[in-house]
Design an enzyme around this catalytic site. Structure first.
Site, PDB file in Angstrom:
ATOM      1  N   MET A   1     -52.652 -79.259 -63.029  1.00 47.76           N
ATOM      2  CA  MET A   1     -52.454 -80.655 -63.412  1.00 47.76           C
ATOM      3  C   MET A   1     -51.491 -81.350 -62.688  1.00 47.76           C
ATOM      4  O   MET A   1     -50.974 -82.393 -62.746  1.00 47.76           O
ATOM      5  CB  MET A   1     -51.873 -80.647 -65.065  1.00 47.76           C
TER       6      MET A   1
ATOM      7  N   HIS B   1     -45.450 -76.549 -58.420  1.00 50.26           N
ATOM      8  CA  HIS B   1     -44.344 -75.773 -58.240  1.00 50.26           C
ATOM      9  C   HIS B   1     -44.841 -74.477 -57.450  1.00 50.26           C
ATOM     10  O   HIS B   1     -45.880 -73.978 -57.278  1.00 50.26           O
ATOM     11  CB  HIS B   1     -43.306 -75.631 -59.307  1.00 50.26           C
ATOM     12  N   GLU B   2     -43.780 -73.400 -57.344  1.00 50.33           N
ATOM     13  CA  GLU B   2     -44.100 -72.226 -56.845  1.00 50.33           C
ATOM     14  C   GLU B   2     -45.018 -71.495 -57.689  1.00 50.33           C
ATOM     15  O   GLU B   2     -45.857 -70.668 -57.102  1.00 50.33           O
ATOM     16  CB  GLU B   2     -42.924 -71.434 -56.513  1.00 50.33           C
TER      17      GLU B   2
ATOM     18  N   HIS C   1     -47.782 -72.504 -58.958  1.00 52.70           N
ATOM     19  CA  HIS C   1     -48.926 -72.983 -58.818  1.00 52.70           C
ATOM     20  C   HIS C   1     -49.312 -72.581 -57.096  1.00 52.70           C
ATOM     21  O   HIS C   1     -50.538 -71.944 -56.911  1.00 52.70           O
ATOM     22  CB  HIS C   1     -49.178 -74.571 -58.554  1.00 52.70           C
TER      23      HIS C   1
ATOM     24  N   GLY D   1     -52.424 -68.426 -64.346  1.00 51.05           N
ATOM     25  CA  GLY D   1     -51.283 -67.760 -64.284  1.00 51.05           C
ATOM     26  C   GLY D   1     -50.865 -67.141 -65.623  1.00 51.05           C
ATOM     27  O   GLY D   1     -51.215 -67.746 -66.687  1.00 51.05           O
TER      28      GLY D   1
ATOM     29  N   LYS E   1     -48.377 -66.940 -66.980  1.00 51.65           N
ATOM     30  CA  LYS E   1     -47.294 -67.633 -68.252  1.00 51.65           C
ATOM     31  C   LYS E   1     -48.126 -68.317 -69.289  1.00 51.65           C
ATOM     32  O   LYS E   1     -47.453 -68.494 -70.180  1.00 51.65           O
ATOM     33  CB  LYS E   1     -46.658 -68.824 -67.033  1.00 51.65           C
TER      34      LYS E   1
ATOM     35  N   ARG F   1     -42.848 -78.819 -66.748  1.00 52.15           N
ATOM     36  CA  ARG F   1     -41.953 -79.651 -67.815  1.00 52.15           C
ATOM     37  C   ARG F   1     -40.563 -79.250 -67.504  1.00 52.15           C
ATOM     38  O   ARG F   1     -39.578 -80.044 -68.272  1.00 52.15           O
ATOM     39  CB  ARG F   1     -42.444 -79.469 -69.026  1.00 52.15           C
TER      40      ARG F   1
END
Ligand code: AMP
Length: 301
Positions: free
Chosen positions: A30, A34-35, A37, A150, A152, A190
């Site tokens: 989206m 950042h790292e 991605h 990911g 995550k 976020r």
């Protein structure tokens, strides 16, 4: 690196790459890269010949009270970062080209989407309908060999793997480890919503998961560890949505540790940011040999 915004030119470029005998990797995002991605893009670059990164803030996966309008968007920066990490093509469609007038199809995985983030007390299962619908469209539009996600978002991974399996989608789902800040906070677009004070408190999520992992590795009881972690978080003033132990694939609850890997997942609202994180504890790999032999009924005779 090319940027396309419509499905038709995307398909043309994919066809050309295929014609040259190249394998295709897709990294759906989206944006607000950042790292975390970038680690997916780099993995795709290592493992496939033509890397497509999609950047689309998907309105269908945001609830009415969520942050769709304010979700961070910075396409120029994203393009630079994606190119440096090895992207060959960016697909950055508008909402109208993804969901034209009359769009009326939903892809839904049931069961797995009713728990954790899909529970009514959390984001709700509509979130995952938005995710599976858009990921299905992206897979159809790019026909990749591999698609990268990911760890995550552990529940998203379970849901997407189930969709791919159930619908016989010819793609390999590759899951990459969670990338963290130096103090352990899982990277997330976020995180930028956090005030300095919230940012400090946010490390408690990973600390809670690490305490559960360390306790499990030391042979402590899963339910006791979850209860202790919840009490610690409450005493730090952190209101959690859930902290639960589940099977990483079926997402069935796990009450006591056995031989199976266990997903320990957490979600909490910290100031304006809803944050999620998780670990997977694999008794076969993470327990000392003595403890795992004991769990398997003692040493072989
Ligand atoms: P998003 O842009 O948040 O939709 O995420 C796009 C992809 O990046 C998803 O597969 C996420 O799981 C993955 N991702 C987000 N944060 C991280 C992270 N900290 N480490 C690894 N992957 C991540």
């Amino acid at each position: 690196m090319k940027v396309v915004r419509e499905i038709a030119p995307l398909r043309t470029l994919v066809r050309e790459a295929r014609g040259e005998g190249r394998t295709i990797g897709l990294v759906p995002t989206m944006g607000a890269l950042h790292e975390g991605h970038l680690s997916l893009i780099r993995a795709a670059q290592r493992e496939t010949d033509f890397v497509i990164v999609s950047i689309f803030v998907n309105p269908k996966q945001f609830g009415p009270s969520e942050d769709f309008e304010t979700y961070p968007r910075d396409e120029a920066r994203d393009l630079e970062m994606a190119a440096a990490a090895g992207a060959d093509l960016i697909f950055a469609p508008s909402a109208d080209s993804m969901y034209p007038e009359g769009f009326s199809t939903t892809v839904e995985v049931t069961g797995l989407t009713d728990v954790l983030c899909g529970a009514d007390t959390s984001r709700g299962s509509a979130h995952f309908k938005g995710v599976t619908t858009v990921v299905c469209k992206l897979l159809n539009a790019t026909a990749p060999d591999n698609a990268y996600f990911g760890q995550k978002d552990a529940q998203q991974v379970a849901v997407i793997k189930r969709m791919v399996r159930d619908l016989d989608m010819p793609v390999e789902i590759r899951v990459m480890p969670t990338v963290r800040e130096a103090d352990g906070l899982a990277m997330s677009s976020r995180n930028r919503y956090l005030s300095d004070e919230d940012r400090e408190r946010s490390v408690r999520l990973n600390e809670a998961l690490s305490a559960v992992r360390d306790g499990l590795a030391a042979g402590e009881d899963l339910a006791d560890l979850l209860a202790a972690a919840k009490a610690d978080l409450a005493s730090a003033g952190i209101e959690i949505e859930y902290l639960e132990a589940r099977d990483p694939e079926s997402l069935e609850p796990i009450e006591t540790l056995d031989k199976r890997p266990v997903l320990v997942a957490i979600a909490a609202q910290i100031g304006p940011a809803r944050l999620i994180d998780n670990i997977i504890f694999d008794p076969q790999a993470d327990l000392s040999t003595q403890q795992s032999l004991a769990m398997q009924g003692g040493p072989p005779r």
